[in-house]
Every structure is written in structure tokens, then in C-alpha cells.
Design an enzyme around this catalytic site. Structure first.
Site: not given
Ligand code: NAD
Ligand code: UFG
Length: 339
Positions: A126, A150, A154
């Protein structure tokens, strides 16, 4: 049928979309998910998009015996490891649960792969590993300063996988640092459905648009950005999904480890997202500018040029499409897969 790819967390948001991209590229996705943050009904939706239901195993990535059995019984060519927990606030409140799931889970997986002789791994990292960067766009060489458990989880897994590849050079590893994934598959059949009140911007905007919530709280209007609201690099989840396929193809060429940003290279403010969503949906999004959210960084976006040079991958879909696809999914499935 093409090579089987184990997709841990494949029932989740990014994992499910990646299963679609894998199938389109001729791979056979095999999903392992404990359903901790997802719904098994996604498999039926995937079947409607792909044409056949991907194989789904309900189980935990920390279950070594289950992994050994899977690697013994299935011809797994590589693994895309999405399984993990991702809520920053929860990680601050309950760090051990986060380290156990994200770090220990990755270690169990890597050890099982090593034992089975499966050495191709794409890891979900991430942009959060950069913390508050000195400047944007952020290159992969920027300092890593995660600011919460978190982000640390990573960073730790990235380091451990780099050490593993150093010790055993036959490994083929891609560490993919995603910026802000949003959007949904264009069919509207799969998408993101957070449990409870959404933390993230796009799902919150979607729930306001569909009438589930009254208004968006904009977290801060006094940042040093053009309109005072926070700026992020939003990237369409199907672009991300295709980035994973490109990373797998790259890994197939030669052993080694690459660390790549996956983003668009462009920042958008909260209010720009709101306006783009209004144009895409025809709905008015009520919002109120409130205080900053503790821990938020004012503005950052990624430099995706290394991913383009290495993988030949570039994000294709713009903010309008991210909003249009999020809206199609939300409108058709206001209660997620229950709808
Ligand atoms: P998500 O929660 O939708 O998907 C994660 C999946 O993993 C879920 O289906 C959950 O049930 C499963 N899971 C969690 N722990 C597990 C375990 N121990 N064994 C088996 N399954 C398990 O999240 P996502 O947004 O699809 O994110 C996927 C990956 O990408 C994560 O590792 C997350 O940290 C990373 N990531 C997400 C974002 C974001 O903003 N969505 C940004 C950067 C990185
Ligand atoms: N925001 C609002 N109102 C809300 C939610 C978000 O104003 O209800 C704003 C936040 O302050 C920020 C922007 O929208 O300025 C994006 O916020 P998000 O919560 O959607 O995303 P973040 O950038 O905070 O974080 C996300 C994921 C993290 C990941 C990161 C990677 O939640 O897990 O992106 O860049 F690590």
C-alpha cells in the site's frame, strides 16, 4: 485451462476484480478466503462475468495444514496475496490482530510456498508505507515512514519478502503499492461493500447518492491544497486488477523482486471527487466541511512510471469512469451481495 493462480482474499474487493482480469487473461483463479470481510455470494457474480464459477475454498491463510493440502492437490503456478485486514483505525486499536493477520499470515503463506516449490508471489502492499511523503508524485525510492500498525504490517512483509528473495534467488516476487482503489467492474455485478459505516470516501459518497446516508462529512477544508480538501491518487480497481496480471506475466520472465507503485500519477481532491460523482450519477451529493480526520495526510499521489516501464502497465480509466462504475454497482446493489 490456463495456469492456476491461488488468490488469497479473492472474495474481497480488489481480489474479486482481479479474478475477472485473471480469467480474461487465460489464468484459472482459485480463491482462498475466510470471509472475514466478504460474502461468498461474490462467487456467483464472478460466474456471471467470467462464464464459469471460480473454485472457492473457505479458509484462513494462517492455516498451514490447509495451505499444504492446497499446494499438494492443485497445480498452483503462483499466488496473489490479498488476504489481510485494512482498516487503519482498527489497526491502531488492535495492533496484534493486525500483525497476526497481515504479517504472520504472509509468513505462513511464504513458508508453505517455499515447502511446495511455488515461488511466484504478488503481494498487496500500500502507498500507506510512505506515510506523509516529502513530495508528490512519490517514487518507489521515497523514504518509508508508515504511521500506524496497518502501514507497519505492510512494510514488515515487504522487508521479509525481500529478505526471502535474497536468500532464495529463485523466487519471483512483486510488491505492489496501491494508491486509492475505487470503482467497480463495469457490469455492476461486483464492487465494494464495506460493513457498517464506510471509512473511505467513495463508498461513503455512493451511500449518500443512494439515500442510505444524509450527507458526506468532508474531513478538513483548510489543507494547503487548491480547494482546501485532501488530495489522493484514486485508481480504478479494474486497472489495479490488470496491473496484477501484468505483474504475473513479468514474474514469469525471470526470478527477482520488483517494488512498484500502482496509481494514476494524478491527484484529485475530495470536492473534485464529489463533483465528478455528481456528473456521473446525476445526483446531488450533500456535504458539509468539518474538521480534519486525525492522522490524515493533506495530499499525495504516486509516480507510476516504473510500473509502466517494468510491466508495460498504465492506468486507463479516469475519475469519471471510476465514479460511473461505482455508482452502477451501488445503485444495483444498495445492500451489497444481499441485494
Ligand atoms: P477486502 O477486505 O475487501 O479484501 C480482503 C479479503 O481478505 C477479504 O475478502 C477478507 O475476508 C480476506 N481475509 C482477510 N484475512 C484473511 C485471512 N487471514 N485468511 C483468508 N482470508 C482473509 O480488502 P481489499 O480492499 O480488497 O484489499 C485487498 C488487499 O489490498 C489487502 O491486503 C489490503 O491491505 C490491500 N490494500 C487495499 C487498499 C484499499 O484501499 N482497498 C489500499 C492498499 C492496499
Ligand atoms: N474523506 C472525507 N470524508 C470521508 C472519507 C474520506 O473527506 O467520509 C477524505 C479523507 O480525509 C481523504 C480522502 O477523502 O482526504 C480519502 O480518504 P480515504 O479514507 O478514502 O482514503 P485514505 O487516503 O485515507 O486511505 C486509503 C486506504 C488506506 C490505504 C491508503 C493508500 O483507506 O488503507 O488509501 O493510499 F493505505
Amino acid at each position: 485451462m490456463g495456469s492456476t493462480i491461488l488468490v488469497t482474499g479473492g472474495a474481497g474487493f480488489i481480489g474479486s476484480h482481479t479474478c475477472v482480469a485473471l480469467a480474461a487473461a487465460g489464468y484459472t483463479p482459485l480463491i482462498l478466503d475466510n470471509l472475514g470481510n466478504s460474502d461468498a455470494r461474490v462467487v456467483d457474480r464472478l460466474a456471471r462475468i467470467i462464464g464459469t464459477a471460480p473454485r472457492f475454498i473457505e479458509g484462513d491463510v494462517r492455516d498451514r495444514a490447509l495451505l499444504d493440502k492446497l499446494f499438494r492437490e492443485q497445480p498452483i503456478a503462483g499466488v496473489i496475496h490479498f488476504a489481510g485486514l485494512k482498516a487503519v483505525g482498527d489497526s491502531v486499536a488492535d495492533p496484534i490482530t493486525y500483525y497476526d493477520n497481515n504479517v504472520h499470515g504472509s509468513f505462513v503463506l511464504a513458508a508453505a510456498m517455499q515447502a511446495a516449490g511455488v515461488r511466484t508471489l504478488i503481494f498487496s502492499s500500500s502507498a500507506t508505507v510512505y506515510g506523509d511523503p516529502d513530495s508528490s508524485p512519490i517514487p518507489e525510492s521515497a523514504a518509508l515512514r508508515p504511521a500506524n500498525p496497518y502501514g507497519h504490517s505492510k512494510r514488515m512483509v515487504e522487508q521479509a519478502l525481500a529478505d526471502l528473495q535474497h536468500a532464495h534467488p529463485a523466487w519471483r516476487i512483486a510488491l505492489l503499492r496501491y494508491f486509492n482503489p475505487v470503482g467497480a467492474h463495469e457490469s455492476g455485478l461486483i464492487g465494494e461493500h464495506p460493513q457498517g459505516k464506510p471509512n473511505n470516501l467513495m463508498p461513503f459518497v455512493c451511500q449518500v447518492a443512494v439515500g442510505l446516508r444524509d450527507k458526506l462529512a468532508v474531513h478538513g477544508g483548510d489543507y494547503p491544497t487548491p480547494d482546501g480538501t485532501g488530495v489522493r491518487d484514486y485508481v480504478h480497481v479494474m486497472d489495479l486488477a490488470e496491473g496484477h496480471v501484468a505483474a504475473l506475466r513479468h514474474a514469469a520472465q525471470q526470478p527477482g523482486l520488483v517494488t512498484l507503485n500502482l496509481g494514476t500519477g494524478q491527484g484529485a481532491s475530495v470536492l473534485e471527487v464529489v463533483k465528478a460523482f455528481e456528473r456521473a450519477s446525476g445526483k446531488t451529493i450533500a456535504y458539509e466541511i468539518g474538521p480534519r480526520r486525525p492522522g490524515d495526510v493533506p495530499a499525495y499521489w504516486g509516480d507510476p512510471s516504473l510500473a509502466q516501464a517494468t510491466l508495460g502497465w498504465r492506468a486507463q480509466r479516469g475519475l469519471e469512469q471510476m465514479c460511473a462504475d461505482s455508482w452502477r454497482w451501488q445503485q444495483g446493489n444498495p445492500r451489497g451481495y444481499e441485494s
